[in-house]
Write a protein that holds these residues in place. Structure first.
Motif, PDB file in Angstrom:
ATOM      1  N   PRO A  22       0.912  -1.331   0.161  1.00 57.80           N
ATOM      2  CA  PRO A  22      -0.014   0.029   0.036  1.00 57.80           C
ATOM      3  C   PRO A  22       0.931   1.078   0.008  1.00 57.80           C
ATOM      4  O   PRO A  22       0.319   2.453  -0.410  1.00 57.80           O
ATOM      5  CB  PRO A  22      -0.765  -0.165   1.379  1.00 57.80           C
ATOM      6  CG  PRO A  22      -0.667  -1.605   1.506  1.00 57.80           C
ATOM      7  CD  PRO A  22       0.397  -2.362   1.295  1.00 57.80           C
ATOM      8  N   LYS A  23       2.198   1.094   0.310  1.00 58.95           N
ATOM      9  CA  LYS A  23       3.011   2.524   0.489  1.00 58.95           C
ATOM     10  C   LYS A  23       3.609   2.682  -0.910  1.00 58.95           C
ATOM     11  O   LYS A  23       4.163   3.643  -1.155  1.00 58.95           O
ATOM     12  CB  LYS A  23       4.283   2.157   1.388  1.00 58.95           C
ATOM     13  CG  LYS A  23       3.856   1.814   3.044  1.00 58.95           C
ATOM     14  CD  LYS A  23       4.841   1.867   3.743  1.00 58.95           C
ATOM     15  CE  LYS A  23       4.957   1.070   4.932  1.00 58.95           C
ATOM     16  NZ  LYS A  23       3.982   1.658   5.825  1.00 58.95           N
ATOM     17  N   LEU A  24       3.382   1.627  -1.953  1.00 60.45           N
ATOM     18  CA  LEU A  24       4.029   1.643  -3.112  1.00 60.45           C
ATOM     19  C   LEU A  24       3.104   2.475  -4.209  1.00 60.45           C
ATOM     20  O   LEU A  24       1.889   2.078  -4.285  1.00 60.45           O
ATOM     21  CB  LEU A  24       4.654   0.328  -3.730  1.00 60.45           C
ATOM     22  CG  LEU A  24       5.351  -0.188  -2.592  1.00 60.45           C
ATOM     23  CD1 LEU A  24       5.978  -1.524  -3.495  1.00 60.45           C
ATOM     24  CD2 LEU A  24       6.857   0.698  -2.527  1.00 60.45           C
ATOM     25  N   SER A  25       3.790   3.067  -5.366  1.00 58.73           N
ATOM     26  CA  SER A  25       2.951   3.605  -6.457  1.00 58.73           C
ATOM     27  C   SER A  25       3.907   3.608  -7.828  1.00 58.73           C
ATOM     28  O   SER A  25       4.902   3.530  -7.574  1.00 58.73           O
ATOM     29  CB  SER A  25       2.156   4.967  -6.096  1.00 58.73           C
ATOM     30  OG  SER A  25       3.096   5.636  -5.850  1.00 58.73           O
ATOM     31  N   ASP A  26       2.967   3.761  -8.741  1.00 57.14           N
ATOM     32  CA  ASP A  26       3.865   3.916 -10.036  1.00 57.14           C
ATOM     33  C   ASP A  26       4.903   2.860 -10.486  1.00 57.14           C
ATOM     34  O   ASP A  26       5.892   2.975 -11.066  1.00 57.14           O
ATOM     35  CB  ASP A  26       4.623   5.259 -10.114  1.00 57.14           C
ATOM     36  CG  ASP A  26       3.696   6.317 -10.127  1.00 57.14           C
ATOM     37  OD1 ASP A  26       2.410   6.276 -10.677  1.00 57.14           O
ATOM     38  OD2 ASP A  26       4.031   7.456  -9.580  1.00 57.14           O
ATOM     39  N   VAL A  27       4.594   1.651  -9.905  1.00 56.16           N
ATOM     40  CA  VAL A  27       5.347   0.421 -10.210  1.00 56.16           C
ATOM     41  C   VAL A  27       5.301   0.022 -11.789  1.00 56.16           C
ATOM     42  O   VAL A  27       3.933   0.048 -12.322  1.00 56.16           O
ATOM     43  CB  VAL A  27       5.088  -0.734  -9.206  1.00 56.16           C
ATOM     44  CG1 VAL A  27       5.607  -1.913  -9.653  1.00 56.16           C
ATOM     45  CG2 VAL A  27       5.353  -0.437  -7.987  1.00 56.16           C
ATOM     46  N   GLY A  65      -0.987  -0.727 -17.729  1.00 59.05           N
ATOM     47  CA  GLY A  65       0.119  -1.466 -18.762  1.00 59.05           C
ATOM     48  C   GLY A  65       1.275  -2.086 -17.858  1.00 59.05           C
ATOM     49  O   GLY A  65       2.117  -2.571 -18.673  1.00 59.05           O
ATOM     50  N   ALA A  66       1.346  -1.974 -16.571  1.00 51.99           N
ATOM     51  CA  ALA A  66       2.761  -2.827 -16.048  1.00 51.99           C
ATOM     52  C   ALA A  66       2.594  -4.284 -16.475  1.00 51.99           C
ATOM     53  O   ALA A  66       1.320  -4.817 -16.496  1.00 51.99           O
ATOM     54  CB  ALA A  66       2.545  -2.460 -14.530  1.00 51.99           C
ATOM     55  N   HIS A  67       3.691  -4.958 -16.491  1.00 53.34           N
ATOM     56  CA  HIS A  67       3.700  -6.375 -16.734  1.00 53.34           C
ATOM     57  C   HIS A  67       4.022  -6.953 -15.607  1.00 53.34           C
ATOM     58  O   HIS A  67       4.638  -6.307 -14.831  1.00 53.34           O
ATOM     59  CB  HIS A  67       4.636  -6.762 -18.001  1.00 53.34           C
ATOM     60  CG  HIS A  67       4.024  -6.593 -19.260  1.00 53.34           C
ATOM     61  ND1 HIS A  67       4.121  -5.538 -20.073  1.00 53.34           N
ATOM     62  CD2 HIS A  67       3.341  -7.512 -20.163  1.00 53.34           C
ATOM     63  CE1 HIS A  67       3.568  -5.893 -21.184  1.00 53.34           C
ATOM     64  NE2 HIS A  67       2.836  -6.894 -21.020  1.00 53.34           N
ATOM     65  N   LEU A  68       3.725  -8.340 -15.259  1.00 46.76           N
ATOM     66  CA  LEU A  68       3.750  -9.019 -14.268  1.00 46.76           C
ATOM     67  C   LEU A  68       4.229 -10.598 -14.609  1.00 46.76           C
ATOM     68  O   LEU A  68       3.723 -10.959 -15.294  1.00 46.76           O
ATOM     69  CB  LEU A  68       2.679  -9.183 -13.149  1.00 46.76           C
ATOM     70  CG  LEU A  68       2.825  -9.889 -11.871  1.00 46.76           C
ATOM     71  CD1 LEU A  68       1.743  -9.446 -10.809  1.00 46.76           C
ATOM     72  CD2 LEU A  68       2.152 -11.469 -12.361  1.00 46.76           C
ATOM     73  N   LYS A 198       2.389   7.721 -22.330  1.00 50.60           N
ATOM     74  CA  LYS A 198       2.247   8.348 -20.894  1.00 50.60           C
ATOM     75  C   LYS A 198       2.955   7.701 -19.765  1.00 50.60           C
ATOM     76  O   LYS A 198       3.294   8.213 -18.999  1.00 50.60           O
ATOM     77  CB  LYS A 198       0.842   8.032 -20.691  1.00 50.60           C
ATOM     78  CG  LYS A 198       0.221   9.012 -19.588  1.00 50.60           C
ATOM     79  CD  LYS A 198      -1.374   9.211 -19.416  1.00 50.60           C
ATOM     80  CE  LYS A 198      -1.918   9.859 -18.181  1.00 50.60           C
ATOM     81  NZ  LYS A 198      -3.434   9.667 -18.203  1.00 50.60           N
ATOM     82  N   TYR A 199       2.949   6.269 -19.869  1.00 53.23           N
ATOM     83  CA  TYR A 199       3.384   5.495 -18.607  1.00 53.23           C
ATOM     84  C   TYR A 199       4.779   4.887 -18.910  1.00 53.23           C
ATOM     85  O   TYR A 199       5.299   4.562 -18.000  1.00 53.23           O
ATOM     86  CB  TYR A 199       2.335   4.735 -18.061  1.00 53.23           C
ATOM     87  CG  TYR A 199       1.174   5.370 -17.529  1.00 53.23           C
ATOM     88  CD1 TYR A 199       1.217   6.038 -16.425  1.00 53.23           C
ATOM     89  CD2 TYR A 199      -0.144   5.231 -18.213  1.00 53.23           C
ATOM     90  CE1 TYR A 199      -0.228   6.579 -15.965  1.00 53.23           C
ATOM     91  CE2 TYR A 199      -1.201   5.894 -17.856  1.00 53.23           C
ATOM     92  CZ  TYR A 199      -1.278   6.375 -16.714  1.00 53.23           C
ATOM     93  OH  TYR A 199      -2.611   7.044 -16.302  1.00 53.23           O
TER      94      TYR A 199
END
Ligand SMILES: C[S@@+](CC[C@H](N)C(=O)[O-])C[C@H]1O[C@@H](n2cnc3c(N)ncnc32)[C@H](O)[C@@H]1O
Length: 256
Positions: A22-27, A65-68, A198-199
């Motif tokens: 919850p403390k992370l963003s924009d990964v 759009g982040a890949h995992l 954009k990202y």
């Protein structure tokens, strides 16, 4: 909470991921090796696959759009895939980590039959197996658990009963030789073209991951009969059977 390591733009947190996420963003990307739910070596952390709530937290920390990439067990990855999908991830593909050094955990059916019949088997020899701390294919020890030892020697026995003779050579499990790696993507915003600009996420750098051709033979074998052909219009909805194949020049690629 203080990071475990923080230098040169790299931060490592060592904690329960439910507290940190919850403390992370924009990964931009996630590579994870979560518990497989196989009760590995009786470990408590491996009693289940991380459920939807984990993958939702990861999703919330990521850019569109982040890949995992998530490693899974061959017997349990279906649950991993469902949890990812139910949390809002798009399943995009399934990669394979292939290896030939897995330690078989198959039951010897013939021995089991003799044991159930309470008929002792005569040892005709011994063969050595792996000794020392359990090692992974990459040479690292398995989760630093140095108390766990692979058996050093095995008995070679002949079947004692008729039933055991009939089932000699049969087992219950294949030697582990691969692990699935689920590839998923957080839904993109509007279009891929917009999302990548954009990202910086949403696409894969295919050209950097090509396996270089080993020579001209390898290069020709990468295309059917050394030729690249296509049926014009087929992809645009044309009738594939009514058009002739045409040759086109091989794209100038470094590898497969
Ligand atoms: C399959 S193992 C990963 C092993 C690692 N890739 C290696 O090669 O050593 C899964 C790991 O997830 C950790 N784990 C389980 N639940 C966790 C949680 N809620 N937060 C952070 N780590 C967790 C376990 O302690 C275990 O080390």
């Amino acid at each position: 909470m203080k990071p475990y390591y923080e230098e040169k733009g790299i931060t490592i947190w060592c904690a329960d991921c439910k507290e940190i996420l919850p403390k992370l963003s924009d990964v931009s990307a996630v590579v994870t090796d979560p518990p497989y739910g196989l009760k590995f070596m009786g470990k408590d952390w491996d009693k289940g696959i991380p459920g939807v709530e984990f993958w939702r937290l990861i999703l919330a920390a990521c850019k569109p759009g982040a890949h995992l990439l998530a490693f899974g067990g061959t017997r349990t990855h279906h649950r991993l895939m469902c949890a990812l999908e139910d949390a809002g991830w798009e399943i995009r593909d399934c990669l394979m980590w292939l290896y030939g050094t897995g330690f078989p955990k198959s039951m010897d059916v013939s021995s089991a039959i003799d044991k159930a019949l309470e008929v002792g088997r005569v040892e005709i020899g011994r063969r050595s197996g792996r000794t020392g701390p359990a090692v992974q294919p990459n040479g690292g020890s398995v989760y630093s658990d140095d108390n766990y030892q692979w058996p050093g020697e095995f008995s070679i026995t002949n079947p004692a009963t008729e039933a055991a003779k009939q089932w000699y050579g049969w087992g219950t499990a294949l030697k582990p030789a691969w692990e699935p790696i689920i590839m998923a993507r957080k839904p993109i915003e509007e279009t891929v073209a917009r999302n990548v600009q954009k990202y910086g996420t949403g696409a894969l750098n295919i050209d950097t991951s090509r396996i270089e051709y080993q020579g001209d033979d390898d290069k020709s074998s990468a295309t059917c009969q050394g030729k690249c052909t296509s049926k014009p219009g087929a992809l645009a909805g044309g009738t594939q059977h009514e058009v002739k194949r045409v040759d086109f020049e091989r794209p100038k690629l470094k590898g497969r």
